[in-house]
Design an enzyme around this catalytic site. Structure first.
Site, PDB file in Angstrom:
ATOM      1  N   GLY A  85     -57.956 -28.429  -6.664  1.00 49.51           N
ATOM      2  CA  GLY A  85     -57.749 -27.409  -7.692  1.00 49.51           C
ATOM      3  C   GLY A  85     -58.534 -26.163  -7.357  1.00 49.51           C
ATOM      4  O   GLY A  85     -57.972 -25.119  -7.083  1.00 49.51           O
TER       5      GLY A  85
ATOM      6  N   GLY B  47     -60.526 -34.485  -7.369  1.00 44.34           N
ATOM      7  CA  GLY B  47     -61.117 -34.836  -6.081  1.00 44.34           C
ATOM      8  C   GLY B  47     -62.623 -34.900  -6.176  1.00 44.34           C
ATOM      9  O   GLY B  47     -63.321 -35.233  -5.220  1.00 44.34           O
TER      10      GLY B  47
ATOM     11  N   ALA C 291     -68.658 -33.890 -15.297  1.00 44.61           N
ATOM     12  CA  ALA C 291     -69.499 -35.096 -15.223  1.00 44.61           C
ATOM     13  C   ALA C 291     -70.406 -35.178 -16.443  1.00 44.61           C
ATOM     14  O   ALA C 291     -70.531 -36.234 -17.083  1.00 44.61           O
ATOM     15  CB  ALA C 291     -70.318 -35.098 -13.939  1.00 44.61           C
TER      16      ALA C 291
ATOM     17  N   LEU D 109     -75.288 -39.061 -10.368  1.00 49.41           N
ATOM     18  CA  LEU D 109     -74.651 -40.313 -10.809  1.00 49.41           C
ATOM     19  C   LEU D 109     -74.247 -41.178  -9.619  1.00 49.41           C
ATOM     20  O   LEU D 109     -74.322 -42.399  -9.669  1.00 49.41           O
ATOM     21  CB  LEU D 109     -73.411 -39.996 -11.653  1.00 49.41           C
ATOM     22  CG  LEU D 109     -73.685 -39.272 -12.971  1.00 49.41           C
ATOM     23  CD1 LEU D 109     -72.385 -38.801 -13.594  1.00 49.41           C
ATOM     24  CD2 LEU D 109     -74.422 -40.194 -13.942  1.00 49.41           C
TER      25      LEU D 109
ATOM     26  N   THR E  22     -70.459 -39.639  -3.657  1.00 56.79           N
ATOM     27  CA  THR E  22     -69.475 -38.616  -4.017  1.00 56.79           C
ATOM     28  C   THR E  22     -70.158 -37.279  -4.290  1.00 56.79           C
ATOM     29  O   THR E  22     -69.569 -36.225  -4.066  1.00 56.79           O
ATOM     30  CB  THR E  22     -68.653 -39.060  -5.246  1.00 56.79           C
ATOM     31  OG1 THR E  22     -69.546 -39.400  -6.304  1.00 56.79           O
ATOM     32  CG2 THR E  22     -67.781 -40.259  -4.912  1.00 56.79           C
TER      33      THR E  22
ATOM     34  N   GLN F 213     -69.253 -33.591  -2.672  1.00 60.29           N
ATOM     35  CA  GLN F 213     -69.003 -32.363  -3.432  1.00 60.29           C
ATOM     36  C   GLN F 213     -69.752 -31.186  -2.817  1.00 60.29           C
ATOM     37  O   GLN F 213     -69.211 -30.104  -2.651  1.00 60.29           O
ATOM     38  CB  GLN F 213     -69.521 -32.550  -4.866  1.00 60.29           C
ATOM     39  CG  GLN F 213     -68.569 -33.277  -5.757  1.00 60.29           C
ATOM     40  CD  GLN F 213     -67.458 -32.374  -6.183  1.00 60.29           C
ATOM     41  OE1 GLN F 213     -67.630 -31.485  -6.994  1.00 60.29           O
ATOM     42  NE2 GLN F 213     -66.309 -32.558  -5.586  1.00 60.29           N
TER      43      GLN F 213
ATOM     44  N   LYS G  16     -76.159 -32.240 -14.398  1.00 60.99           N
ATOM     45  CA  LYS G  16     -75.906 -30.797 -14.405  1.00 60.99           C
ATOM     46  C   LYS G  16     -74.564 -30.409 -13.780  1.00 60.99           C
ATOM     47  O   LYS G  16     -74.053 -29.333 -14.046  1.00 60.99           O
ATOM     48  CB  LYS G  16     -77.021 -30.083 -13.652  1.00 60.99           C
ATOM     49  CG  LYS G  16     -78.316 -29.950 -14.452  1.00 60.99           C
ATOM     50  CD  LYS G  16     -79.305 -29.076 -13.711  1.00 60.99           C
ATOM     51  CE  LYS G  16     -80.494 -28.713 -14.597  1.00 60.99           C
ATOM     52  NZ  LYS G  16     -81.482 -27.904 -13.832  1.00 60.99           N
TER      53      LYS G  16
ATOM     54  N   GLU H 206     -69.660 -26.666  -7.921  1.00 57.83           N
ATOM     55  CA  GLU H 206     -69.741 -25.292  -7.427  1.00 57.83           C
ATOM     56  C   GLU H 206     -70.962 -25.028  -6.541  1.00 57.83           C
ATOM     57  O   GLU H 206     -70.900 -24.173  -5.657  1.00 57.83           O
ATOM     58  CB  GLU H 206     -69.796 -24.291  -8.611  1.00 57.83           C
ATOM     59  CG  GLU H 206     -69.235 -24.787  -9.920  1.00 57.83           C
ATOM     60  CD  GLU H 206     -67.753 -24.567 -10.112  1.00 57.83           C
ATOM     61  OE1 GLU H 206     -67.188 -23.674  -9.473  1.00 57.83           O
ATOM     62  OE2 GLU H 206     -67.150 -25.317 -10.904  1.00 57.83           O
TER      63      GLU H 206
END
Lengths: 339, 184, 748
Positions: free
Chosen positions: C248, C475, C518, C639, C643, C647, C710, C714
């Site tokens: 996205g 994703g 999240a 978390l 993954t 990111q 948090k 980005e």
């Protein structure tokens, strides 16, 4: 994509006959460029003549004079990874591997690589004018976005470049293109195969209507030791050249014997300048000598708003490439550090 | 993944009608897709990619650009990786195609490359992933890549916009290592 | 909210994606991959002029082509909403949204002007090639440099976007008096998102006026609300289901025009319709705007900032005032008494730009952090020391405390890992072979937000849990982290938990964006699980002679399908027995997570990073290689380190693209983007990306969100471009202020 008929040709003669009979027909082999252009409606063939099953056009074999003949249907991968090409013509192998991707190289044919069309943004966009796509409509690249365009040999009608990497090596190797048509077979020296745009930019090559590329012949001189392909681009892989240089030298001690080099990304065809090559012959391999040759190649270069940098870049790339070739340290196509 | 039952008629001995009757000029071809022979009738302009996705409901093979600029549609054609978007199905009569759906075993066991992609988190959105995996499987088979820069160069035909490249390279390295380096 | 005991099993541990199998086998279906028995296919025709009127559309040849069912244009468009406000969506900026096929006006090049619908994709594409459109073109302007003089401060602020703060002190005066000054003008090119999955909508005509819509977006409820409003349909009649989104990056926040076109055609033809955009058409909607910035920093000789002036002008469309936060970051990151930050817009004949990964931040910090680097050289202060010298412990823009800020630790840990102390600050001082080596660094910041979000948890007697929320996993790993949270709440294996997302029948979520998912969906799932736990516990205590009789909820643990007394695990009740005791076979709860209003009044939340980059530059040939990146990130609770790392790595790859490669090239004569494909719009490929190391710095924050998260979507991109530009300066001595830094600029 427009509607078209499909013919699976049985032999070269049939393919050539059918191609000659219908100017709107297109011969297809790998299809990696033609299908691409058909989806953009840039190419709208009346008929596709599939030559992929023609016998005998895939072979890579030694020629009578000790050179190598590469069948037009041999894929880019088959050529680049062929033991004889890797051994004797590493410049060709390296140049092919610098282009496109494994997927495209597996599909793309040798003949098709010669016939691929420019990547000019305007040529590719039927929503804009383009003299190459629609003669007489104008060239918006001149005065428009021309970062990837030509600085040598362009015309007021077209500043497109030829996108091939492989052809830059073939120019330096002085290959001969074997073609077959209604008038029989002939060989076209590589330098005469592609055209400059002049006032007929719609014509990329000097192939006659209906002629089919059957093979590319490499002369015995192969620059097996002193060669390089230096490709400069906007990302480190999977991008067309802004400027590229294929160079081969036969060293005579520390002096330059025979030398050939050609540029990609700067003109409507792979750009060779025999005068510049002659300047180097018999001279010691030196940066000064290479710079003088580069200067000569670029003496008539004309830059536009976004591509003027290519002139200086080409100058430097020639010097670097000739240095790599002279030193026998060809540019790696996987390690992106430039020697 | 099973085919859409509604389209299952495309298998079997009789040439199947493909899609609606909009393309009278169809040509009968045979393709072996993921090990299964199929007789198909295709229009000349149908790409292998559209055949897989639109006609056979094998949507694992992705369309990211349809122009050979991204690698999302990578499949194995007669064992070689190619961009399915730039292949006309009609030209490949008699060929064998392996898509991502054909990589895992009949019992659902994942291919080692699929396992490695999961283990190394070698994807995020997943859209380029089938193409990456088919490409990586071929890369191992080709035996030309060992060092990371060789893997990177020979995987550069598969764009991952999520930027999973380091993890993709790690996944491939793991499979190469377990293959004993897969020499030439 | 009380902490859940024994809740650390999955959360905080690296876990493979729960949707991994679906994605590696090709089983995951994206929006263009759902089908229907009567599916028709639409193909869009786009305008070739940037401004003017359509004087005629000849559709005869298209309609005569085999398989073509209909051609929709502004002349025959079925009735849709008249008022432009009906086309507003959840994240629309102020203005009047674009209305596809609304009338004969062309407002940007590439605008959809017709939709050809046919029995097959190929027939539709062929039909589209036969549509002939004629235009009366009018003079257009797409060049931001020509409109700088008419730049304006947007009269209406975009909801959710903080406008620049009021000036503090006297920045121009303090700048004039500063012993050390740096100033520069910075350009950021147009960029297009280019998720690998092109935008696509499949509308399944379910009969009875009901539509099942599979649409590529980052918010199914936003898409549903748009369709309902534009076409006057009841929300019950429009279900949007998007389980997988092929990337996205912001491009799916607002409904894109294929959604409108597909729904319009389906309603008119009363059958299922799919519209998929081509890659080239992906350049005919949202993009990151072209931005010009000036930064002036005034400082004392020791590097202490005396004045910050940061101004930006960003292109927008004629019809909407798109706004993103470009300049505020400078005022948030550093302490300074004299600060002036302004953002202006300039109207261009383009489509409206939109949010693209960390909208505004990498653009603004490219300028700000380049200027800080320049100040480091002007003062001779090490870049990290300079930033520490001007470090601030509260948000001076907002006048609030930070909910937490471990940026200092990011600098320290990142520098240590990178080996920053080995750096010779002198430009051009490091070299290997023909390449100059440059080491650069920059700071990153992104808002840590939490949005009102609901989730449902359903526990069944067989010990299986389903958690559900309407949000999307584009994703980022949302399926996985929600599964981890749910599993931990009941001490289950992750395989026993199913997470459902991307469906308008699921509990409310805003669009998936801003790195808030999240924190928001994670908290909502935790609250829903908490509620189910309470119900289950009550049932467990009901049974006669219950081993849990008299126990308190906070004294028991949920593990292995049972509830046990934490101090005496032999006292337990299984989930099945507890349900039996309660006479139920499933327990369900839906809860809504809200950000704490009180904490929001007192605190601002930011994710921070310190990013370090090594480049190798072949100066003579202008070739730049990014050979090493270390990014130290403080993002609260992590978390799932696996993954989470992905990111950040992905964001860094985006930063490499932004710094060195990505640029959509406009032809201002034609008013048209020209390199509208992935061959000529360069996003990074594998060969561009070498070693990337991500370090998560410990950060405990209970104010930013109840689960301490948090967000990470980005932060990876934010400081990367600046760090690369600074590294190039260190390597070459050239300060390049124009992104992307391509070969020509390094040569120049």
């Amino acid at each position: 994509m427009n509607r078209f008929s499909y013919l699976r040709a049985g032999d070269v003669a049939e393919a050539a006959r059918e191609a000659a009979a219908d100017p709107a027909a297109r011969v297809i082999a790998g299809g990696t460029n033609l299908i691409d252009l058909m989806k953009y409606d840039v190419e709208r063939p009346s008929r596709l003549i599939d030559i992929t099953r023609l016998p005998g056009l895939r072979a890579i074999e030694e020629t009578a004079d000790g050179g190598l003949s590469i069948g037009a249907l041999a894929s880019n991968t088959e050529v680049a990874r062929h033991p004889e090409v890797e051994r004797r013509y590493p410049l060709l192998s390296s140049t092919i591997l610098a282009g496109a991707t494994p997927q495209l190289r597996n599909a793309a044919s040798t003949g098709g690589n010669l016939l691929q069309r420019t990547r000019c943004y305007y040529f590719y966009d039927p929503g804009t004018p383009c003299n190459k796509r629609e003669p007489g409509t104008g060239c918006p690249a001149i005065g428009g976005v021309n970062r990837i365009h030509a600085v040598l040999g362009a015309s007021e009608h077209c500043i497109a470049t030829h996108p091939s990497d492989m052809c830059v090596a073939l120019a330096a190797l002085e290959a001969v293109v074997r073609v077959s048509g209604a008038d029989g077979e002939r060989g076209i020296p590589f330098a005469d195969f592609h055209r400059l745009p002049g006032d007929a930019p719609e014509r990329d090559t000097n192939l006659r209507q209906g002629e089919i590329v059957t093979a590319v012949e490499l002369p015995p001189n192969s620059f097996g030791q002193h060669h390089t392909y230096l490709k400069l681009r906007d990302r480190h892989s999977y991008a067309f050249a802004l400027v590229s240089v294929a160079a081969g030298i036969e060293m005579d001690g520390d002096r330059i014997g025979r030398v050939r080099f050609a540029l990609g990304g700067v003109a409507h065809k792979p750009w060779r300048d025999p005068e510049a090559e002659a300047l180097l012959q018999g001279r010691p391999a030196s940066a000064e000598g290479f710079a003088a040759a580069a200067e000569h190649v670029l003496r008539g270069a004309i830059g536009h708003k976004h591509n003027a940098f290519k002139i200086e870049l080409a100058r430097r790339a020639i010097v670097r490439a000739l240095g790599q070739a002279a030193a026998g340290t060809p540019q790696s196509q996987t390690d992106k550090r430039i020697q | 993944m099973p085919d859409n039952p509604a389209r299952a008629a495309t298998g079997g001995p009789a040439p199947a009608r493909l899609g609606p009757a909009t393309s009278p000029q169809t040509v009968a071809i045979e393709l072996t897709i993921n090990g299964r022979p199929r007789r198909l009738a295709v229009a000349p302009w149908t790409t292998l990619l559209d055949l897989l996705r639109e006609e056979l409901d094998l949507t694992g093979t992705k369309k990211g650009c349809d122009h050979g600029q991204c690698g999302s549609c990578t499949v194995l054609l007669d064992g070689q990786r190619i961009n399915a978007c730039l292949v006309l199905a009609v030209m490949k009569d008699g060929s064998a195609v392996t898509t991502v759906e054909g990589l895992s075993g009949p019992d659902g066991a994942l291919h080692p490359m699929q396992e490695a992609f999961i283990e190394h988190d070698a994807f995020q959105c997943g859209y380029c992933t089938p193409g990456q995996i088919c490409s990586a499987v071929a890369l191992v088979e080709e035996g030309r890549a060992r060092a990371p820069d060789e893997i990177r160069e020979l995987m550069s035909g598969n764009i991952c916009r999520c930027g999973a490249y380091p993890n993709i390279v790690a996944a491939i390295q793991q499979v190469l290592a377990s293959n004993g380096g897969a020499g030439r | 909210m009380p902490p859940i005991p024994n809740a650390e099993t999955h959360v905080g541990s690296p876990r493979s994606r729960v949707d991994g199998r679906a994605k590696v086998t090709g089983g995951a279906r994206y929006s263009a991959e759902f089908t229907a028995p009567d599916l028709a296919h639409g193909y869009v025709v786009n305008s070739t002029v940037a401004k003017g009127r359509i004087t005629g559309i000849d559709t005869a040849a298209a309609l005569a082509a085999p398989g073509v069912l209909a051609v929709f244009t502004h002349e025959n468009r079925p009735r849709t909403a008249w008022f432009s406000y009906k086309y507003q969506d959840e994240v629309a900026p102020p203005g009047t949204p674009f209305r596809p096929l609304y009338d004969d006006k062309v407002v940007y090049s590439g605008q959809p002007v017709a939709l050809v619908v046919a029995e097959s994709f190929d027939a539709a594409r062929h039909g589209a090639s036969l549509v002939r459109v004629s235009y009366q073109a009018e003079a257009h302007e797409t060049d931001l440099t020509s409109r700088m003089g008419e730049a304006y401060e947007p009269p209406k602020k975009r909801s959710g976007i903080s406008p620049p703060p009021k000036p503090r002190g006297d920045a121009p005066g303090a700048y004039a008096d500063s012993p050390v000054k740096v100033s520069g003008g910075y350009w950021a090119a147009y960029e297009h998102h280019n998720p690998m999955e092109p935008h696509a909508t499949t509308v399944v005509w379910e009969g009875g006026g009901k539509l099942l819509v599979h649409d590529k977006n980052q918010g199914v409820l936003n898409a549903q609300s748009y369709v309902s409003s534009v076409f006057g349909l009841g929300k019950d009649d429009v279900r949007v289901v998007t389980p997988f989104v092929g990337g996205g990056f912001g491009s799916g926040l607002r409904p894109q025009y294929q959604l409108f076109l597909a729904v319009m055609a389906a309603l008119e033809l009363r059958r299922s319709v799919r519209v998929v955009l081509t890659r080239d058409q992906m350049f005919t909607h949202v993009y990151r705007p072209n931005t010009f910035q000036t930064v002036k920093l005034g400082a004392n000789p020791d590097g202490t900032l005396r004045s910050i002036q940061h101004h930006s002008v960003t292109g927008t469309s004629q019809f909407e005032d798109y706004q993103e936060v470009v300049v505020n970051w400078t005022g948030t990151l550093y302490h300074c008494d004299n600060v002036e930050l302004t953002q202006k817009l300039a109207k261009l004949d383009t489509y409206t730009p939109g949010d693209m990964r960390a909208p505004g931040a990498p653009t603004g910090l490219f300028a700000a952090e380049s200027a800080m680097d320049e100040l480091a050289y002007a003062t001779g202060v090490d870049p990290i020391e300079l930033r520490l010298k001007n470090y601030t412990e509260h948000d001076e823009n907002e006048g609030k405390q930070f909910s937490s800020k471990e940026l200092r630790a990011c600098y320290e840990v990142g520098a240590e890992r990178f080996g920053w102390s080995e750096r010779n600050p002198e430009p051009r001082s490091m070299r290997e072979g023909r390449e100059l080596i440059g080491w650069g660094m920059a700071s990153g910041a992104w808002e840590a937000q939490m949005m009102k979000t609901s989730a449902r948890a359903v526990l069944t007697a067989d010990g299986k849990l389903e958690v559900a929320c309407a949000t999307a996993d584009i994703g980022t790993g949302t399926y996985t982290i929600l599964t981890q949270i749910g599993a931990d709440a009941f001490g289950l294996r992750m395989e026993d938990v199913t997470t459902r997302l991307g469906d308008t029948t699921l509990p409310y979520s805003p669009v998936e964006g801003g790195s808030w998912t999240a924190a928001s969906a994670g908290t909502a799932v935790q609250l829903a699980c908490e509620a189910v736990r309470e119900k289950l516990f009550k049932h467990a205590q009901k049974a006669s002679g219950s081993p849990l009789a008299g126990a308190k909820l906070d004294a028991v643990s949920f593990a292995g399908g049972r509830i046990e007394v934490t101090a005496d695990p032999d006292r337990f009740v299984t989930i099945a027995d507890a349900m039996r005791a309660g006479g139920v076979d499933r327990l369900e709860a839906e809860e809504t997570a809200n950000p704490s209003k009180i904490d929001q009044l007192r605190y601002t939340g930011y994710t921070h990073s310190a990013i370090f980059v090594e480049v190798r530059v072949d100066e003579e040939l202008g070739v730049v290689r990014v050979t090493r990146v270390v990014d130290a990130v403080a993002a609260g609770k992590i978390l799932n380190p696996k993954t989470a790392r992905s990111q950040v790595v992905g964001g860094i790859v985006w930063g490499i693209g932004m710094a060195l490669e990505e640029e959509t090239l406009p032809d201002h004569n034609l008013g048209r983007f020209m390199n509208h494909n992935l061959a000529e719009y360069h996003v990074p490929v594998a060969a561009d990306v070498q070693g990337i190391e991500v370090i998560f710095v410990d950060e405990h924050d209970t104010k930013v969100s109840p689960i301490g998260v948090k967000g990470l979507g980005e932060i990876g991109i934010v400081g990367t471009a600046a760090a690369i530009a600074n590294a190039i300066y260190h390597a070459t001595g050239k300060r390049i202020r124009d992104m992307p830094i391509t070969i020509d600029k390094v040569l120049g």
